[in-house]
Enzyme design. Sequence first.
Site, PDB file in Angstrom:
ATOM      1  CB  THR A 161      -0.889   0.080   1.255  1.00  0.00           C
ATOM      2  OG1 THR A 161      -0.056   0.257   2.413  1.00  0.00           O
ATOM      3  CG2 THR A 161      -1.765  -1.124   1.408  1.00  0.00           C
ATOM      4  CG  ASP A 162       1.120   5.957  -1.152  1.00  0.00           C
ATOM      5  OD1 ASP A 162       2.043   6.138  -0.327  1.00  0.00           O
ATOM      6  OD2 ASP A 162       0.896   6.741  -2.083  1.00  0.00           O
ATOM      7  CD1 TRP A 163       4.700   5.090   5.189  1.00  0.00           C
ATOM      8  CD2 TRP A 163       4.564   3.899   3.301  1.00  0.00           C
ATOM      9  NE1 TRP A 163       5.781   4.222   5.148  1.00  0.00           N
ATOM     10  CE2 TRP A 163       5.716   3.486   4.002  1.00  0.00           C
ATOM     11  CE3 TRP A 163       4.276   3.281   2.096  1.00  0.00           C
ATOM     12  CZ2 TRP A 163       6.574   2.489   3.538  1.00  0.00           C
ATOM     13  CZ3 TRP A 163       5.129   2.293   1.615  1.00  0.00           C
ATOM     14  CH2 TRP A 163       6.258   1.908   2.341  1.00  0.00           C
ATOM     15  N   GLY A 164      -0.599   4.434   4.508  1.00  0.00           N
ATOM     16  CA  GLY A 164      -1.906   4.783   5.031  1.00  0.00           C
ATOM     17  C   GLY A 164      -3.038   4.587   4.041  1.00  0.00           C
ATOM     18  CB  ALA A 165      -3.073   3.593   0.548  1.00  0.00           C
TER      19      ALA A 165
END
Length: 804
Positions: free
Chosen positions: A228-232
């Site tokens: 994931t993108d960070w926090g996605a």
Amino acid sequence: MDIDACLETMTTAEKARLLAGADHWTTCADEAHGIFATVFSDGPHGLRKQEGGCDHLGIERSVPATCFPTASALACSFDESLIEEVGAAIGEEARDQGVDVVLGPGVNMKRSPLCGRNFEYFSEDPLVAGVLGAAMVRGIQSRGVGACVKHFAGNNQEHARMVSDSVIDERALREVYLSAFERVVREARPWAVMTGYNRLNGTYCSENLLLLRDILRDEWGFDGATVTDWGAMSSSAASVAAGLDICMPGPRADHARAIERAVVAGTLSREAVDAAARRVIELSLRARRGRSIPYACDYGRHADVAYRAACESAVLLENDGLLPLAGTERIAVIGSFALLPRYQGAGSSRIEPVCLDDPWSAFCNAGVEATYARGYDPVSGEADEEALDEAARVAAGADVAVVFAGLPDRFESEGFDRKLMVMPRGHRALIERVCAANPRTVVVLQGGSPMEMPWRRLPAAIVLMHLSGCQGGRAAVDLLMGRANPCGKLAETWPERLEDTALGRRFPDTDREVLYRESIYVGYRYFDAAGVQPAYPFGFGRSYTTFSYADPEVHIEDGGYVVSCAVTNTGARAGSETVQLYTALPESRDVREPRRLAAFSKVALDPGESARVAMRIDERAFRVWDRACGSWRVDEGDYELAIGASSRDARLVLRLPVTRGAAPFAVSGPCDRASGMIPEAYLHPSSAGFDDTAFAAWYGGPLPTRRPVRPFTPDSPVSDMGSTFVGRQAFRIVDMLMAKTVARMSDDMRAMMDEIAADMPLRSFTSGGVSFGVVEGLVDVLNGHGVRGMAKIARGLPKSDVFR
């Protein structure tokens, strides 16, 4: 390691624990089973390894590294070997700093010049982004370090990026927005792919089965890890079921618990968990093998690579013969960017450069007679009358004035989009005042995206440096002095005005349902189809020499065609030319762009030298996506092959019949689709653009409706809290959660956070170290379950935060 045997000995809890980060940058290790942690770091144009405080927005400092030109600059080099060399240098620095996987490159398309993150992407054209992205991946991975291609997919605006839904028709999705990813995956085999924050046609990318399983793995053969993108990530179980492997950042004990519960409940298969755990272990093993590969890291040599990349990427937009300078002129160097250059982007790609030059020092080192005037404030870009008067006075007293101008940091960044395509008023006023004082003026532009230039006919020359990295100052001066010959070509169209673009002022889309109304008509494809004249077309760039094209040929070879021509340097200086090949099917009755870039090749020639440039193309140069069949097709017809120096400068044209039985690949019959079935706006685009009614008909399915505010969920954006009394009070909780992070920000960073915070989902607080239990408690509070919610918040916060 025998991964099968390892998985057999692991419990579901142990496997689930592997599927989220241990901290902000590393995966979880399992020493008992011989599984080592993998270290990630940002790095699209240079490494951003953090060893102290951790974040993904460029707030905390990082270990010094070489800052190379950003992708928007590098793409203008159209040079695969150079970009592969840049990638190798980044890989070497990753090895030197103990990084296993570099988060980059980004190969998203540039829908609009206003996207705040455009500097981090290569092009508006999927071929350019795919070819150069693959070169970057090959370079990074040649040094035993993994590349993580991002952001998959449809992540094309920063506004509301974590909650928006990219609504893209199937043709555009396949032909434009997935094409670059496909090329990179098939040709460079990256170790990892990062999912975007956004939804794609209703489903978050991190849990999108069509993207992660059907297309990425089953169709393209991807064998790496998805991250994931960070926090996605939205739903733990849905993401793992769809093919997501790693949730970042960590720690996320809640992710493992949710996976375990889903397996016990039967809503998530053990096979899906095993598959994800296997790919995490495989990534760890790749990283361990990579660490044993010999390498050498020479930061001095990397600075030289950054210098060459800056020279090769610069684009000469205008020149009435003033350039190159002789070196004997008295030069007025004007503009704060000459001392404090804008050389890189803001946000997660912000680098602490191990070395940094500037144009003013480079002029002084060149031994020329130079004077300096500040011109404008380097942060705001504003200019007062005193500064403008001083600049005009200095310019009038010089033989040549060189103005450094463009876009300050606060005009473009990850996290928010530009509102307009303009430069700061102070920069524009400065250029006009200096040109009036001295017509022998050169403007050197620094910035990551196109700018409106109503003044562009005033100076004698314009050089576009983009964001040229830590050696861009020396490169700019050497280009002005003729020690290097500009050879860059625009990898995106530069419009005359924002209103001339396909989206105009409708970008960013303020609705969370972002309709990609323009479909396949992105960049030059729209300008060509609608007959709109840009300021500078895609592929354009001048030189200090000239080139002629002659003797075109085409023949079948190895399942495709080879198109070639002779190119001659007809000027007096050595230089490089990027030869571009475009395909078209003029008589098509289907929706098609007037021309499509099919190949390009860069050739370096001495004065009077000739070379034969050959470009190979295959069915990808002709194919279109057939929505009815769910597959690619090549229509039979009489194709036009245009060889030239830009999308608007065809030097040679060939006709190529592509017919069944004669072509070296499968060909369908001529398309006989009735034009009445297709909205007129897409058959014959105009400067009027595309409306919702036409898009709905073209999209072929129901358009999404606005999502309700209630009930609140972890995906609800922060701004929605203001719709309730309890929510307005809960803003105090949000302020408390973010207080430590905000205290470490600069004024510009706070302004950026104010811009993006309203559309951050509540779950994004986990990226700042807040437990998911606190987020769940906040959701309960917003939904009217105050006592239960506050209890969860109290349990989830450290004591020092709860009682401070």
